[in-house]
Motif scaffolding. Structure first.
Motif, mmCIF file in Angstrom:
data_model
loop_
_atom_site.group_PDB
_atom_site.id
_atom_site.type_symbol
_atom_site.label_atom_id
_atom_site.label_comp_id
_atom_site.label_asym_id
_atom_site.label_seq_id
_atom_site.Cartn_x
_atom_site.Cartn_y
_atom_site.Cartn_z
ATOM 1 N N ALA A 74 38.619 38.859 29.618
ATOM 2 C CA ALA A 74 37.344 39.568 29.724
ATOM 3 C C ALA A 74 37.085 40.032 31.155
ATOM 4 O O ALA A 74 36.434 41.060 31.371
ATOM 5 N N SER A 75 37.614 39.309 32.140
ATOM 6 C CA SER A 75 37.422 39.668 33.546
ATOM 7 C C SER A 75 38.679 40.214 34.210
ATOM 8 O O SER A 75 38.590 40.975 35.175
ATOM 9 N N PHE A 76 39.835 39.786 33.712
ATOM 10 C CA PHE A 76 41.111 40.208 34.292
ATOM 11 C C PHE A 76 42.041 40.628 33.161
ATOM 12 O O PHE A 76 42.467 39.784 32.375
ATOM 13 N N PRO A 77 42.362 41.914 33.068
ATOM 14 C CA PRO A 77 43.170 42.389 31.937
ATOM 15 C C PRO A 77 44.594 41.844 31.906
ATOM 16 O O PRO A 77 45.185 41.721 30.846
ATOM 17 N N THR A 78 45.133 41.475 33.089
ATOM 18 C CA THR A 78 46.505 40.963 33.127
ATOM 19 C C THR A 78 46.549 39.668 33.938
ATOM 20 O O THR A 78 45.668 39.407 34.767
ATOM 21 N N ALA A 79 47.589 38.902 33.714
ATOM 22 C CA ALA A 79 47.784 37.666 34.481
ATOM 23 C C ALA A 79 48.023 37.990 35.951
ATOM 24 O O ALA A 79 47.597 37.248 36.843
ATOM 25 N N SER A 80 48.683 39.110 36.223
ATOM 26 C CA SER A 80 48.954 39.467 37.619
ATOM 27 C C SER A 80 47.676 39.867 38.356
ATOM 28 O O SER A 80 47.526 39.556 39.544
ATOM 29 N N SER A 81 46.747 40.525 37.667
ATOM 30 C CA SER A 81 45.481 40.880 38.339
ATOM 31 C C SER A 81 44.687 39.612 38.665
ATOM 32 O O SER A 81 44.045 39.529 39.710
ATOM 33 N N TYR A 82 44.774 38.615 37.802
ATOM 34 C CA TYR A 82 44.120 37.334 38.081
ATOM 35 C C TYR A 82 44.799 36.638 39.259
ATOM 36 O O TYR A 82 44.133 36.124 40.163
ATOM 37 N N ALA A 83 46.113 36.633 39.273
ATOM 38 C CA ALA A 83 46.852 35.999 40.369
ATOM 39 C C ALA A 83 46.527 36.670 41.709
ATOM 40 O O ALA A 83 46.341 35.987 42.722
ATOM 41 N N GLN A 84 46.433 37.985 41.714
ATOM 42 C CA GLN A 84 46.093 38.706 42.937
ATOM 43 C C GLN A 84 44.678 38.353 43.399
ATOM 44 O O GLN A 84 44.430 38.194 44.600
ATOM 45 N N ALA A 85 43.765 38.230 42.443
ATOM 46 C CA ALA A 85 42.388 37.856 42.792
ATOM 47 C C ALA A 85 42.343 36.453 43.391
ATOM 48 O O ALA A 85 41.615 36.203 44.356
ATOM 49 N N ARG A 86 43.133 35.535 42.839
ATOM 50 C CA ARG A 86 43.174 34.165 43.383
ATOM 51 C C ARG A 86 43.730 34.159 44.801
ATOM 52 O O ARG A 86 43.234 33.431 45.668
ATOM 53 N N LEU A 87 44.768 34.962 45.040
ATOM 54 C CA LEU A 87 45.317 35.053 46.392
ATOM 55 C C LEU A 87 44.300 35.640 47.362
ATOM 56 O O LEU A 87 44.158 35.167 48.499
#
Length: 192
Positions: A74-87
């Motif tokens: 719902a907030s991050f369409p891909t796992a990579s976009s979530y990983a980038q946000a965490r970084l």
């Protein structure tokens, strides 16, 4: 993370102790009770609780992974976009500390979701081994109460997880849209 793992592990250890009581019965439990009231037993229990907390945390994370991934999309369409946000979040210490606190609460809720189910089952089994007045009523109340608490932990975990993803997306979007202050050269001595 030590404390949250220990908090989860204590519940798992309690469920295991109740299950053992259910298996060995009242007379053997009465014989073993003095052994449990020793410093050695307390030390072993603390170490066991920590180890069990790690296992329970991993089991709960695995069990809830499909729901967690669904909430994340719902907030991050891909796992990579979530990983980038965490970084990116790791670069902002104040926000990283808030996110760590939220993750700690999520770990406790997901661990205690499993613990509550295990405690409810173990308690009901232990109550079956003892004869007392209104046994069926007590077992029914224990089961209903335990399942309601487990549902409460699930709802709390779900709300914390959803909010965490939403806030992370908002904070990273805000941080990325803020104009960065360009490096300005410091005034130095005038050259002739």
């Amino acid at each position: 993370m030590f404390v949250e793992v220990l908090v989860v592990g204590i519940g798992t250890l309690a469920a295991g102790a109740l299950l053992l009581i259910a298996l060995i019965g009242p007379s053997t439990t009465a014989k073993l009770a003095p052994v449990a009231d020793s410093t050695l037993a307390a030390g072993v229990s603390l170490a066991a609780a920590y180890a069990l907390g790690i296992l329970t945390d991993r089991a709960a994370d695995t069990a809830l992974a499909p729901v967690r991934r669904q909430l994340r999309t719902a907030s991050f369409p891909t796992a990579s976009s979530y990983a980038q946000a965490r970084l990116r979040l790791a670069e902002i210490p104040a926000l990283a500390a808030q996110a760590d606190y939220a993750r700690s609460r999520m770990r406790i809720c997901r661990g205690w979701l499993l613990n509550t189910v295990a405690l409810t089952l173990a308690s009901s089994l232990a109550l079956l081994r003892y004869s007392f007045e209104h046994q069926k009523l007590v077992i029914c109340v224990t089961t209903v109460f335990g399942l309601l608490i487990a549902f409460g932990f699930y709802r709390a975990w779900r709300a914390l997880t959803t909010t965490s993803y939403r806030k992370l997306a908002e904070q990273i979007a805000l941080a990325d849209s803020s104009p960065s202050v360009p490096n300005q050269s410091q005034p130095g001595p005038a050259h002739p």
